[in-house]
Design a protein around this motif. Structure first.
Motif, PDB file in Angstrom:
ATOM      1  N   LYS A   1       0.837  -1.210   0.000  1.00 30.43           N
ATOM      2  CA  LYS A   1       0.000   0.000   0.000  1.00 30.43           C
ATOM      3  C   LYS A   1       0.867   1.253   0.000  1.00 30.43           C
ATOM      4  O   LYS A   1       0.589   2.211  -0.733  1.00 30.43           O
ATOM      5  CB  LYS A   1      -0.923   0.003   1.217  1.00 30.43           C
ATOM      6  N   ARG A   2       1.920   1.243   0.808  1.00 29.29           N
ATOM      7  CA  ARG A   2       2.833   2.389   0.823  1.00 29.29           C
ATOM      8  C   ARG A   2       3.437   2.610  -0.557  1.00 29.29           C
ATOM      9  O   ARG A   2       3.526   3.746  -1.042  1.00 29.29           O
ATOM     10  CB  ARG A   2       3.951   2.161   1.839  1.00 29.29           C
ATOM     11  N   ALA A   3       3.862   1.517  -1.198  1.00 30.72           N
ATOM     12  CA  ALA A   3       4.488   1.628  -2.516  1.00 30.72           C
ATOM     13  C   ALA A   3       3.495   2.170  -3.544  1.00 30.72           C
ATOM     14  O   ALA A   3       3.842   3.050  -4.350  1.00 30.72           O
ATOM     15  CB  ALA A   3       5.023   0.268  -2.951  1.00 30.72           C
ATOM     16  N   MET A   4       2.268   1.660  -3.523  1.00 30.39           N
ATOM     17  CA  MET A   4       1.279   2.110  -4.510  1.00 30.39           C
ATOM     18  C   MET A   4       0.839   3.547  -4.241  1.00 30.39           C
ATOM     19  O   MET A   4       0.635   4.318  -5.184  1.00 30.39           O
ATOM     20  CB  MET A   4       0.083   1.153  -4.517  1.00 30.39           C
ATOM     21  N   ASP A   5       0.678   3.924  -2.972  1.00 32.38           N
ATOM     22  CA  ASP A   5       0.334   5.316  -2.656  1.00 32.38           C
ATOM     23  C   ASP A   5       1.447   6.248  -3.134  1.00 32.38           C
ATOM     24  O   ASP A   5       1.179   7.332  -3.683  1.00 32.38           O
ATOM     25  CB  ASP A   5       0.129   5.476  -1.152  1.00 32.38           C
ATOM     26  N   TRP A   6       2.697   5.833  -2.921  1.00 32.20           N
ATOM     27  CA  TRP A   6       3.826   6.628  -3.409  1.00 32.20           C
ATOM     28  C   TRP A   6       3.782   6.753  -4.929  1.00 32.20           C
ATOM     29  O   TRP A   6       3.960   7.851  -5.478  1.00 32.20           O
ATOM     30  CB  TRP A   6       5.132   5.961  -2.956  1.00 32.20           C
ATOM     31  N   PHE A   7       3.508   5.643  -5.603  1.00 27.70           N
ATOM     32  CA  PHE A   7       3.474   5.657  -7.067  1.00 27.70           C
ATOM     33  C   PHE A   7       2.355   6.574  -7.566  1.00 27.70           C
ATOM     34  O   PHE A   7       2.545   7.320  -8.534  1.00 27.70           O
ATOM     35  CB  PHE A   7       3.271   4.243  -7.600  1.00 27.70           C
ATOM     36  N   ASP A   8       1.197   6.533  -6.913  1.00 22.05           N
ATOM     37  CA  ASP A   8       0.079   7.386  -7.339  1.00 22.05           C
ATOM     38  C   ASP A   8       0.447   8.865  -7.246  1.00 22.05           C
ATOM     39  O   ASP A   8       0.020   9.684  -8.077  1.00 22.05           O
ATOM     40  CB  ASP A   8      -1.152   7.102  -6.485  1.00 22.05           C
ATOM     41  N   LEU A   9       1.215   9.218  -6.218  1.00 20.87           N
ATOM     42  CA  LEU A   9       1.585  10.619  -6.034  1.00 20.87           C
ATOM     43  C   LEU A   9       2.586  11.106  -7.079  1.00 20.87           C
ATOM     44  O   LEU A   9       2.808  12.309  -7.223  1.00 20.87           O
ATOM     45  CB  LEU A   9       2.167  10.824  -4.634  1.00 20.87           C
ATOM     46  N   LEU A  10       3.209  10.182  -7.827  1.00 16.46           N
ATOM     47  CA  LEU A  10       4.161  10.582  -8.867  1.00 16.46           C
ATOM     48  C   LEU A  10       3.466  11.132 -10.106  1.00 16.46           C
ATOM     49  O   LEU A  10       4.083  11.858 -10.891  1.00 16.46           O
ATOM     50  CB  LEU A  10       5.030   9.375  -9.273  1.00 16.46           C
ATOM     51  N   TYR A  11       2.191  10.757 -10.295  1.00 21.09           N
ATOM     52  CA  TYR A  11       1.432  11.197 -11.472  1.00 21.09           C
ATOM     53  C   TYR A  11       2.205  10.915 -12.763  1.00 21.09           C
ATOM     54  O   TYR A  11       2.381  11.779 -13.624  1.00 21.09           O
ATOM     55  CB  TYR A  11       1.091  12.691 -11.382  1.00 21.09           C
ATOM     56  N   THR A  12       2.671   9.680 -12.887  1.00 19.59           N
ATOM     57  CA  THR A  12       3.455   9.304 -14.074  1.00 19.59           C
ATOM     58  C   THR A  12       2.585   9.129 -15.311  1.00 19.59           C
ATOM     59  O   THR A  12       3.103   9.102 -16.428  1.00 19.59           O
ATOM     60  CB  THR A  12       4.196   7.979 -13.819  1.00 19.59           C
ATOM     61  N   GLY A  13       1.299   8.965 -15.107  1.00 23.90           N
ATOM     62  CA  GLY A  13       0.417   8.669 -16.228  1.00 23.90           C
ATOM     63  C   GLY A  13       0.362   7.198 -16.567  1.00 23.90           C
ATOM     64  O   GLY A  13      -0.418   6.777 -17.435  1.00 23.90           O
ATOM     65  N   GLN A  14       1.203   6.396 -15.904  1.00 32.43           N
ATOM     66  CA  GLN A  14       1.206   4.950 -16.130  1.00 32.43           C
ATOM     67  C   GLN A  14       0.158   4.294 -15.238  1.00 32.43           C
ATOM     68  O   GLN A  14       0.070   4.601 -14.054  1.00 32.43           O
ATOM     69  CB  GLN A  14       2.580   4.362 -15.827  1.00 32.43           C
TER      70      GLN A  14
END
Length: 884
Positions: free
Chosen positions: A711-724
């Motif tokens: 969950k921490r990893a996915m929340d971090w990834f969401d905050l990057l707004y990579t568009g992926q």
């Protein structure tokens, strides 16, 4: 126009609360809806200096009212002329109250309700939170209300919050000398003793389905103002109907109060020589003793209370029936298939008997399965019609011991009532008014929502476009002449104030025809499933409505998909998984907002319990095991004790093994798609459900650590707004497989019948990713970090979900940092030169282009080149043999 108002016969708590509310709504007018209690009237006469600009109802144009601010009241019936205003859909209602909830309570868009000693307390704590500064006069008026409703902080209903509110008002300048001078000590010592006697003696009579409270006492001397005691008792206990009967010396005094139109207490006490009106009456009886009057009172109540519960409110329709010339074997199959205990026997359309499952099973046991039903049916039975009072029905079921009563209308079968229906009604529907339609409201306790409450919830909690859709559905339902209902999770979440716009409809009739009629009228598409009688209405913008014909299901074997037949909405709701999903709301215009609760859904929502409808629920559909856990954890409920026993039994019996992989995968997908799936996964492990997916998945695995890291990893990834994109459920499913080796993952994929597009990810790619992880974790702190080009080469072939899975699995922060670096800085690195640029440099066309581009990319990743010129120089230097 905004109006602040309160209940009729207002007291000091009303006064103080209205003045307090004025601080929150400075543009509102304060208006008493009717008369005030004697103490408040005297206060206005004697203390003109405390005038705060109150207005009279006759000075207000009710049509101009847009918002009602109600203090110390929540019932439309208690606010006089403003009652009709409160029922208008265009009027916004804000509520501040301290009384216990009642079924007829209004619902406000803003509600501040706490079970404290006074409404002033509720408002005082709002002011404390908002740091509001009061004038001394305002604080004094509020202290008056607080002291009156709490008996100067001595009543047993007084709470810690009342004391804190009093302290706050003192800091704001409340004048206790003024309070002491003005407040009326409501009860003398004699009145207090008498009130305690009345509280100790109060009993409840159920008269034609209405609860009537009777409190009695006997004293040898005169105690004044029994009406005050009746008022106090009614408010303290929040009673609808109250009769206070007191013997004083040689006379018996009776005071009655009623909030229900079904009981006119003036008519009742007129039988004893008294008088009054429908809501309030009194009498003095000289020729009867206290005991004689208490014996007579129930008879008079039965005489004057009109029966308002009728068979039509309880009956189920349509009813499964058996033809008289059918065989016992046919009857046995039908009764077992639809899980019903009794059925009417018809000769064409005439009801000629009743057959029970118990009788049929005995006949089969004796080898009589080929005999006609008419030979063994019960032919001595009673029938009722829809308008038969429930009291008569009760006599038939109790005195005649008839468990199943057919309902006929003009000789044709119209429905049926069972003993269970009656028991549910007697146990939980007492005191609730009947529905205006023909369907029963047969819950099992808990809060009971009335039509106007549901309508207000729809207005306050649903987006405008959904309200418009419901209005359109209502119109089409009436045009088609079919009863139509909102059902399932949408209704549950509406009551829980949880956002949900997935509309599920049930139509008593042809659901597909209804969907097609609606779609034609509103320019929508329809996708039909004629085998199941269902359809999906699809709007141009993609919004969908699920429409189904009311149906009942039966299972040919445990875990199999059901066969269906058309039925009533009651039987349709019975096929649902849990009681909390069995609620329905009528959409037809005449009954819009009526709640159907046949199986105790409202009670279980109030009790936060997940319960099945019958003991074979998990046997018929073992996927409900997963759903029980999902609803329990999503809603913060608990699986009921009996339901958990049945769930564990189903698991022990191996019923999950009978489920297809597709069905299990779908249930796991729904669980892992929850906002926080960890509690559900832990619960599945606790119940030993996961090991049926694979024996290694037991409760010994530390799922909490892995899921929290994921969950921490996915929340971090969401905050990057990579568009992926990142499929969270897929990442969680990968995390669930942490304990499995490669053979275990292959077995799991086979058990879940994982789709082909995911097989490579779970098998080959997962295996490669874990190999990379093991190599990285072996790198000691003294070793140089891996080159950027290596990180790119290792991680680029892996999908995002696998990368986040690795971040959840690793125990080393350094590995997380390397994966993070790849995602944030390296994943999108490309050389500046393209194939076209290589051609311009004179590089010969061929496979060498791919080699050069990759080499340039590695050089850029490792920062050996920084500009396009650097890249050109590198090509000219390193690949000069390939220049034309």
């Amino acid at each position: 126009m905004e109006i602040i108002t309160t209940h009729i016969n207002a007291d000091f708590d009303c006064l103080g609360s209205m003045i307090a509310a004025k601080r929150l709504y400075p543009d509102a007018e304060m208006v008493f809806p009717g008369g005030q209690e004697r103490s408040l009237r005297e206060f206005f006469l004697k203390s003109a200096q405390y005038a705060f600009g109150f207005k009279r109802v006759r000075d207000i144009n009710l049509e101009d009212v847009t918002r009602l601010i109600l203090v110390d009241v929540r019932q439309a019936s208690r606010i006089g002329a403003f009652g009709a205003v409160a029922e208008r859909p265009d009027v916004d209602i804000h509520i501040f109250d301290h009384h216990p909830a009642k079924r007829e309570d209004l619902t406000g868009s803003v509600e501040h309700v706490e079970l404290v000693g006074s409404t002033v307390t509720v408002l005082s704590h709002l002011f404390i939170d908002q740091k509001v500064t009061l004038t001394p006069d305002e604080a004094t008026m509020m202290m008056l209300g607080l002291y009156e409703d709490t008996g100067s902080l001595t009543f047993h209903t007084t709470t810690v919050k009342d004391y804190l509110a009093a302290a706050y008002l003192l800091t704001q300048g409340a004048n206790l000398n003024v309070v002491a001078d003005l407040i009326v000590q409501e009860l003398t010592p004699d009145q207090v003793r008498l009130l305690n006697d009345l509280l100790a003696s109060k009993t409840v009579l159920n008269v034609q389905g209405i609860n009537v409270t009777v409190a009695h006492a006997s004293v040898d001397h005169f105690v004044s103002d029994i009406a005050t005691l009746a008022h106090k008792l009614k408010d303290m206990e929040n009673l609808d109907v109250l009769f206070v009967v007191v013997r004083m010396e040689s006379r018996v005094f009776v005071v009655a109060r009623s909030r229900l139109k079904e009981i006119d207490v003036g008519d009742v006490l007129a039988e004893f020589g008294g008088g009054g009106h429908a809501a309030a009456a009194s009498c003095t009886v000289r020729d009867q003793t206290l005991l004689q009057l208490l014996e007579q009172l129930p008879k008079m109540l039965h005489k004057h209370v009109q029966p308002h519960w009728q068979v039509r409110h309880l009956m189920s329709t349509p009813v499964k029936s058996v033809q008289a010339d059918s065989t016992i074997a046919d009857a046995h199959q039908s009764l077992s298939r639809f899980n019903i205990n009794s059925a009417p026997v018809l000769c064409r359309t005439e009801v000629v008997g009743i057959i029970s499952r118990q009788l049929v099973e005995k006949a089969v046991y004796h080898g009589l399965q080929d005999q006609p039903v008419s030979e063994f049916m019960t032919s001595d039975f009673h029938v009722v019609n829809p308008q038969t009072p429930v009291e008569i029905l009760k006599g038939l079921i109790v005195e005649s011991n008839q468990r199943f009563v057919p309902v006929t209308e003009e000789g044709v079968l119209a429905g049926a009532v069972t003993r269970t229906d009656l028991l549910r009604h007697l146990a939980s529907s007492a005191g609730a008014p009947p529905r205006t339609g023909d369907r029963g409201l047969i819950g099992r306790g808990g809060r009971r929502y009335k039509r106007n409450q549901i309508q207000r919830l729809i207005r306050n909690r649903l987006p405008k476009h959904i309200q418009d859709v419901l209005a359109h559905l209502s119109a089409v339902a009436d045009e088609q002449g079919v009863a139509t209902f909102l059902v399932g999770g949408f209704v549950r979440d509406l009551l829980l104030n949880v956002e949900n716009i997935d509309l599920d409809l049930v139509v008593e009739g042809d659901g597909i025809a209804f969907a097609e009629a609606y779609a034609k009228k509103h320019d929508c598409r329809v996708r039909c499933h004629r085998k199941f009688g269902t359809a999906v209405v699809i709007y141009p913008d993609g919004f969908k409505l699920d429409v189904a014909s009311a149906r009942m299901e039966y299972y040919l074997s445990p875990g199999a998909l059901p066969d269906v037949e058309h039925s009533s909405v009651k039987m349709d709701l019975f096929r649902r998984d849990f009681t909390i999903n069995t609620l329905a709301i009528s959409l037809n215009i005449e009954l819009f907002g009526e709640m159907l609760d046949y199986y105790g859904g409202q009670r279980d929502i109030d009790e936060k319990a997940v319960r099945v409808l019958h003991n074979l629920s998990f046997v018929e559909d073992p996927t409900r095991v997963f759903r029980a856990v999902r609803f329990e954890q999503r809603l913060g409920f608990n699986v009921g004790k009996q339901t958990e026993h049945l769930l564990r039994s189903a698991v022990r019996l191996g019923l999950l093994e009978k489920l297809s992989g597709d069905r299990i995968f779908n249930e796991l997908y729904l669980i892992l798609n929850e906002r926080n799936p960890l509690p559900a996964v832990l619960r599945l492990a606790q119940l030993d459900i996961l090991r049926y997916l694979h024996p290694t998945l037991t409760k010994k695995v530390d799922y909490a650590r892995y899921f929290e890291e994921a969950k921490r990893a996915m929340d971090w990834f969401d905050l990057l707004y990579t568009g992926q994109p990142c499929k969270r459920w897929l990442c969680y499913l990968l995390v669930l497989t942490v304990p499995l080796d490669r053979s275990g993952i292959v077995a799991l994929c086979r058990r879940l019948n994982v789709q082909q597009r995911y097989l490579d990810l779970f098998d080959n790619q997962r295996s490669v990713a874990l190999d990379i992880l093991r190599r990285l974790e072996k790198r000691g702190p003294q070793m140089r970090p891996p080159k950027a080009s290596n990180l790119y080469r290792w991680f680029h072939p892996l999908p995002t979900e696998l990368l986040l899975f690795l971040m959840a699995c690793t125990v080393k922060d350094s590995v997380r940092q390397w994966i993070s670096r790849y995602i944030t800085h390296l994943a999108d690195v490309q050389p500046l030169l393209t194939g076209y640029d290589l051609q311009k440099l004179g590089v010969q066309c061929g496979p060498i282009y791919r080699t050069i581009i990759d080499d340039l990319q590695n050089a850029r990743l490792d920062e050996r080149v920084k500009s396009a010129d650097d890249e050109r120089a590198m090509v000219l230097r390193k690949y000069r043999d390939y220049l034309a």
